[in-house]
Motif scaffolding. Structure first.
Motif, PDB file in Angstrom:
ATOM      1  N   PHE A 290      47.570  29.942  31.831  1.00  0.00           N
ATOM      2  CA  PHE A 290      46.589  30.481  30.880  1.00  0.00           C
ATOM      3  C   PHE A 290      46.777  31.998  30.795  1.00  0.00           C
ATOM      4  N   PRO A 291      46.538  32.601  29.618  1.00  0.00           N
ATOM      5  CA  PRO A 291      46.784  34.039  29.462  1.00  0.00           C
ATOM      6  C   PRO A 291      46.173  34.876  30.585  1.00  0.00           C
ATOM      7  N   GLY A 292      47.011  35.728  31.156  1.00  0.00           N
ATOM      8  CA  GLY A 292      46.572  36.614  32.222  1.00  0.00           C
ATOM      9  C   GLY A 292      46.563  36.007  33.599  1.00  0.00           C
ATOM     10  N   GLU A 293      46.925  34.728  33.737  1.00  0.00           N
ATOM     11  CA  GLU A 293      46.880  34.075  35.050  1.00  0.00           C
ATOM     12  C   GLU A 293      47.819  34.782  36.029  1.00  0.00           C
ATOM     13  N   THR A 294      47.236  35.305  37.093  1.00  0.00           N
ATOM     14  CA  THR A 294      48.017  36.005  38.113  1.00  0.00           C
ATOM     15  C   THR A 294      48.444  35.029  39.205  1.00  0.00           C
ATOM     16  N   GLU A 295      49.317  35.500  40.072  1.00  0.00           N
ATOM     17  CA  GLU A 295      49.725  34.675  41.198  1.00  0.00           C
ATOM     18  C   GLU A 295      48.532  34.371  42.102  1.00  0.00           C
ATOM     19  N   GLU A 296      47.655  35.361  42.268  1.00  0.00           N
ATOM     20  CA  GLU A 296      46.466  35.139  43.090  1.00  0.00           C
ATOM     21  C   GLU A 296      45.569  34.064  42.471  1.00  0.00           C
ATOM     22  N   GLU A 297      45.394  34.120  41.152  1.00  0.00           N
ATOM     23  CA  GLU A 297      44.555  33.119  40.487  1.00  0.00           C
ATOM     24  C   GLU A 297      45.178  31.731  40.581  1.00  0.00           C
ATOM     25  N   PHE A 298      46.487  31.659  40.476  1.00  0.00           N
ATOM     26  CA  PHE A 298      47.158  30.371  40.625  1.00  0.00           C
ATOM     27  C   PHE A 298      46.981  29.828  42.042  1.00  0.00           C
ATOM     28  N   GLU A 299      47.039  30.685  43.039  1.00  0.00           N
ATOM     29  CA  GLU A 299      46.812  30.267  44.417  1.00  0.00           C
ATOM     30  C   GLU A 299      45.377  29.772  44.608  1.00  0.00           C
ATOM     31  N   GLU A 300      44.426  30.398  43.904  1.00  0.00           N
ATOM     32  CA  GLU A 300      43.044  29.921  43.970  1.00  0.00           C
ATOM     33  C   GLU A 300      42.938  28.504  43.420  1.00  0.00           C
ATOM     34  N   LEU A 301      43.682  28.226  42.371  1.00  0.00           N
ATOM     35  CA  LEU A 301      43.710  26.868  41.827  1.00  0.00           C
ATOM     36  C   LEU A 301      44.244  25.889  42.863  1.00  0.00           C
ATOM     37  N   LEU A 302      45.348  26.226  43.500  1.00  0.00           N
ATOM     38  CA  LEU A 302      45.920  25.341  44.511  1.00  0.00           C
ATOM     39  C   LEU A 302      44.956  25.124  45.674  1.00  0.00           C
ATOM     40  N   ASP A 303      44.265  26.184  46.074  1.00  0.00           N
ATOM     41  CA  ASP A 303      43.295  26.070  47.173  1.00  0.00           C
ATOM     42  C   ASP A 303      42.151  25.123  46.790  1.00  0.00           C
TER      43      ASP A 303
END
Length: 343
Positions: A290-303
């Motif tokens: 999704f626009p602006g998705e950072t690596e940290e935000e992606f890791e939050e999704l995985l968590d």
């Protein structure tokens, strides 16, 4: 007239095609599985994401290129609802276009069919033990990535009595699983100021069609799973302990950009379901890139996925839709990176 119908897209489109076929058969037109035998070619399109649009245009173009001069080509559904001129530019020889829910208009445009093909009551066309029952259409939710409200308009629920009659007819034809679908099934009845309308509908369906062993619920919205709905699902023996609830992401900041319910709301809904139905199978879907998705935000999704231990998870990469707020956000995630996160 003999017609050949191609249906593209989601389960809701499958139901729409059934209604179209019912209108056509009521007018004494005949279905055929053979393109060559048909006098009319129909395409019920999908316009939800770019890949779906491309597939719809490709199918329309292929049918147009291969059809005989005496065959007509009609295009209808979601894509023509929002991009009729794009369809016309891509395939100028299309004979007619219709938007969504235009079943009766399509049938009326053809006139009466053969008097020798007489079906006094339109068939429901169930083709197996499982069938979809679309309880509402349209959507009032503000998701920034979604074009459905533009295509389908505001949420509108089918009348309870109509759905009961439909369920009984499907059951009489041998259906033993009804899959309830909508853009947001948990909003059922809200357009009529009905509280917990879905729970009431499930109770009526369970009583009306006891021979249907499985009532399966799809496309719930976080925060709309009430204690009464969860209790009703747990209590009724023919309601499958299963729920599909698309959550879209597991990062608070991404959910805010999506204008989706918060993780707190999602967790509350999941806890309500699990408390009432400890053995329930929970399915969800997520968008990556999704626009602006950072690596940290992606890791939050995985968590979040790891925390919730869903029984089934689907995912897809973000596809920008012209006319949606998300398409104007900027900061696109490179396709290669989105594909890497998806894979």
């Amino acid at each position: 007239m003999r017609y050949h119908l191609v249906t593209l897209g989601c389960a809701k489109n499958t139901v729409d095609s059934m209604r179209l076929e019912r209108a056509l058969r009521h007018a004494r037109h005949q279905a055929t599985a053979s393109v060559d035998e048909a006098e009319l070619l129909l395409v019920n399109t999908c316009g939800f994401i770019d890949d779906a649009k491309d597939e719809s245009l490709e199918v329309i173009a292929e049918l147009d290129a291969e059809r005989r001069p005496d065959q007509q080509l009609y295009v209808l559904g979601c894509l023509t609802q929002i991009a009729e001129q794009e369809v016309r530019r891509a395939v100028p020889a299309v004979d007619a276009t219709f938007g969504v829910e235009a079943w009766d208009a399509v049938a009326a445009s053809l006139g009466p069919g053969s008097p020798g093909f007489d079906i006094p009551q339109p068939a429901l066309l169930a083709t197996g033990p499982s069938a979809y029952l679309k309880i509402s259409d349209g959507c009032d939710r503000p998701c920034t990535f979604c074009i459905i409200p533009t295509i389908k308009g505001r949420m509108h629920s089918e009348p309870d009595d109509w759905l009961i009659a439909e369920a009984r007819a499907l059951a009489a034809s041998g259906v033993r699983e009804l899959v309830l679908v909508a853009q947001d099934s948990t909003a059922y009845g809200e357009d009529r100021a009905q509280r917990d309308g879905l729970a009431t509908l499930l109770e009526r369906l369970a009583e009306a069609v006891p021979e249907v062993r499985w009532l399966r619920l799809m496309y719930a919205y976080p925060g709309r799973v009430t204690p009464r709905l969860a209790e009703t699902m747990a209590r009724l023996p023919n309601v499958t302990p299963y729920l599909d609830m698309p959550l879209q992401h597991g990062s608070p900041s991404v959910l805010r950009r999506m204008r989706r319910p918060s993780l707190r709301v999602a967790r509350r809904s999941l806890a309500t379901l699990r408390e009432a139905m400890p053995d329930a199978a929970l399915r969800t879907t997520f968008i990556v890139g999704f626009p602006g998705e950072t690596e940290e935000e992606f890791e939050e999704l995985l968590d979040f996925v790891e925390e919730q231990r869903f029984d089934h998870v689907g995912a897809f990469t973000y596809s920008p839709q012209t006319g949606t707020p998300a398409a104007e956000l900027g900061e696109p995630v490179p396709h290669e990176l989105a594909a890497e996160r998806y894979g």
